[in-house]
Design an enzyme around this catalytic site. Structure first.
Site, short mmCIF file in Angstrom:
data_model
loop_
_atom_site.label_atom_id
_atom_site.label_comp_id
_atom_site.label_asym_id
_atom_site.label_seq_id
_atom_site.Cartn_x
_atom_site.Cartn_y
_atom_site.Cartn_z
N HIS A 155 9.38 -26.69 -37.37
CA HIS A 155 8.40 -27.18 -38.36
C HIS A 155 8.98 -28.26 -39.28
CE1 HIS A 155 10.20 -24.22 -41.13
NE2 HIS A 155 9.61 -24.87 -42.11
N HIS A 204 16.70 -26.73 -37.67
CA HIS A 204 16.20 -27.66 -38.70
C HIS A 204 17.26 -28.71 -39.10
CE1 HIS A 204 13.04 -24.83 -38.74
NE2 HIS A 204 13.48 -24.02 -39.67
C1 BG6 Z 1 12.28 -20.94 -41.26
C2 BG6 Z 1 13.39 -19.93 -41.43
O1 BG6 Z 1 12.38 -21.55 -40.00
O2 BG6 Z 1 12.39 -21.94 -42.27
C3 BG6 Z 1 13.33 -19.31 -42.82
O3 BG6 Z 1 13.25 -18.91 -40.46
C4 BG6 Z 1 13.32 -20.39 -43.88
O4 BG6 Z 1 14.43 -18.43 -43.02
C5 BG6 Z 1 12.24 -21.42 -43.59
O5 BG6 Z 1 13.06 -19.77 -45.14
C6 BG6 Z 1 12.35 -22.60 -44.54
O6 BG6 Z 1 11.27 -23.45 -44.31
P1 BG6 Z 1 10.66 -24.32 -45.50
O7 BG6 Z 1 9.63 -25.17 -44.84
O8 BG6 Z 1 10.10 -23.34 -46.47
O9 BG6 Z 1 11.79 -25.10 -46.07
#
Ligand code: BG6
Length: 490
Positions: A175, A237
């Site tokens: 994402h 990420h």
């Molecule tokens: C997710 C992780 O992919 O991303 C989580 O599994 C994390 O642990 C989250 O909190 C963070 O995403 P964002 O968009 O809130 O920074």
């Protein structure tokens, strides 16, 4: 581009991701009039609920995650009219009849199977779909992370899903690639002439990528304790962000052009050896402390936490990319839970000027620095040296600031909204290809193996701090510091 009518099937339809992100994202796109009038969302789950009962569950669990400004009872009602609940056991092909009945048999429709389930179910579900001929040529499958837990399991997922869907039908979601600023980084690098000539070892001294979270593990201990920060955040990420920063200019924005360029970065990452790993990778685990003045427990005292857990909630590492463009430029990556701030940013620091023509010493010139902020506020900041008003020619650092919210007043899309639209449009650029996924696992594999064998525990750090002191020492050895700026109060 108008969407073709579709049936979107959410496996794990009553799960946390579906309630917090996927259904609210689809509601938002419905309100924005992106969804064709007859498009439907088929939520699959094991509970023996009727669609009416399931809609009540969504009311309680998904509705609170909808942006209040977009909510009206009429829009909500028409969104709910798209939803069908199919009670099946995803692992048992003999129970699939309610799903078969719910799917429309029209070859002009797009069919999307979104697997928001644990990864060990992916291949079973794909086989079951195939055994009922549900995976047609106009079908797509979306795989949620974690995409495996090491190289072997990632390869297995790729191979097994690949027996049912072709690569062009597989959408591996990360994402972070759906976040506006990540796409703006592509725009910055390849929509402007300014940066590309400087975007290389001759002019850039180092790059920092941080994803920091104040939140702890919350109610996800069951998943998190078997994962840890390296698998949960860094393998996907952070490495994806690194790829977007470091990749060569792709020939176009076409999926394979971008994915080839990212793959080249992943394959050029310098491999860790036991020695470089000990010097360049730090893992930590949070202890009790205070975040925003509120006392929070130690990781090991969180609900359902194993008392002697060795799972890391923080990782910092120094990566290097062995290419002509990047050789010798350190990329410092860092992520942690229960740290001082919630922010995600990329900091590109340029080299110092070679000579001062002014009376001030060269060490008083702050090197130019480009900060690309993904969250909480989305924007770009460029630090420059400038002359303050008055008769002194003593230069001082100033910031050029671009706030995307101010510059573009158009409504924002959440990352999941953007990525779901891309799946429905058949646009693969922002999704990982199988070989990319494997290359990312391959690079972190020595770290995983080392941590499993090692007696050492993660280094404790106090909640509300910026992680273990060893993370500062890691970057400090190179004469640098992490950029740690307190954000304004909410
Ligand atoms: C997710 C992780 O992919 O991303 C989580 O599994 C994390 O642990 C989250 O909190 C963070 O995403 P964002 O968009 O809130 O920074």
């Amino acid at each position: 581009m108008a969407l073709i009518d579709f049936d979107l099937v959410l496996f794990g339809g009553s799960g946390d991701l579906s309630m917090r992100k996927l259904l609210p994202a689809m509601y938002a796109r419905d309100v924005a009039k992106d969804l064709p009038p007859n498009a439907r969302i088929i939520c699959v789950g094991r509970n023996h609920s009727t669609t009416k009962e399931f809609i009540k569950i969504i009311e309680d669990n998904a509705k609170p995650h909808i942006k209040p400004a977009t909510f009206t009872a009429t829009l909500w009602e028409s969104f709910c009219a798209r939803i069908i609940y199919a009670s099946i056991d995803a692992t048992d092909a003999t129970t699939y009849q309610p799903l078969i009945d719910a799917l429309r048999q029209d070859s002009a429709l797009t069919r999307v199977f979104y697997l928001a389930t644990p990864p060990h179910l992916f291949s079973k579900i794909c086989k079951n779909l195939s055994s009922h001929n549900l995976a047609t040529s106009n079908s797509r499958v979306v795989l949620e992370k974690p995409l495996g837990r090491d190289l072997a399991t990632a390869k297995q997922i790729n191979a097994e899903v690949g027996q049912v869907f072709s690569e062009s039908q597989i959408y591996r979601i990360d994402h972070y690639l759906g976040k506006e600023t990540v796409q703006n980084l592509l725009a910055l690098r390849f929509g402007n002439i300014l940066f590309e000539p400087l975007w290389r070892r001759e002019w850039i001294s180092d790059v920092q990528i941080t994803i920091a979270e104040k939140l702890g593990v919350g109610n996800r201990m069951g998943y998190y304790d078997t994962s840890g920060a390296l698998r949960d955040m860094l393998q996907n990420h952070l490495l994806q962000l690194l790829c977007i920063v470091a990749m060569e200019p792709p020939v176009s924005i076409a999926p394979d052009a971008v994915r080839d360029a990212k793959l080249q970065v992943l394959r050029s990452l310098k491999k860790f050896t036991p020695t470089t790993l000990a010097q360049n990778v730090v893992r930590g685990q949070y202890r009790a402390g205070h975040v925003d003045g509120v006392a929070v427990p130690s990781y090991r005292d969180e609900q359902d936490a194993p008392k002697h857990s060795r799972t890391e909630t923080f990782v910092a590492l120094k990566a290097e990319i062995d290419t002509w463009r990047w050789a010798g430029v350190p990329f410092y990556l860092r992520t942690g839970k229960r740290v001082a701030e919630s922010l995600a940013e990329i900091v590109v620091r340029f080299k110092a000027i070679p000579h001062s023509i002014f009376s001030q010493s060269i060490s008083s010139f702050q090197p130019n620095c480009l900060v690309i902020r993904l969250q909480p506020d989305e924007g770009l900041r460029m630090n420059l040296m400038a002359k303050p008003p008055g008769d002194s020619m003593r230069l001082k650092p100033v910031e050029l600031e671009l706030d995307f919210r101010e510059s573009f007043k158009t409504p924002r899309m959440d990352a999941y909204e953007r990525l779901l639209l891309d799946v429905l449009r058949g646009q693969l650029t922002l999704f990982m290809r199988g070989d990319e996924l494997e290359a990312a696992w391959e690079w972190i594999e020595p770290v995983l193996t080392n941590w499993e064998q090692e007696e050492n525990e993660p280094i404790p750090y106090t909640s509300g701090s910026w992680g273990p002191a060893a993370a500062s020492a890691l970057i400090g050895r190179d004469g640098l510091q992490w950029r740690e700026e307190a954000l304004p109060e909410d």
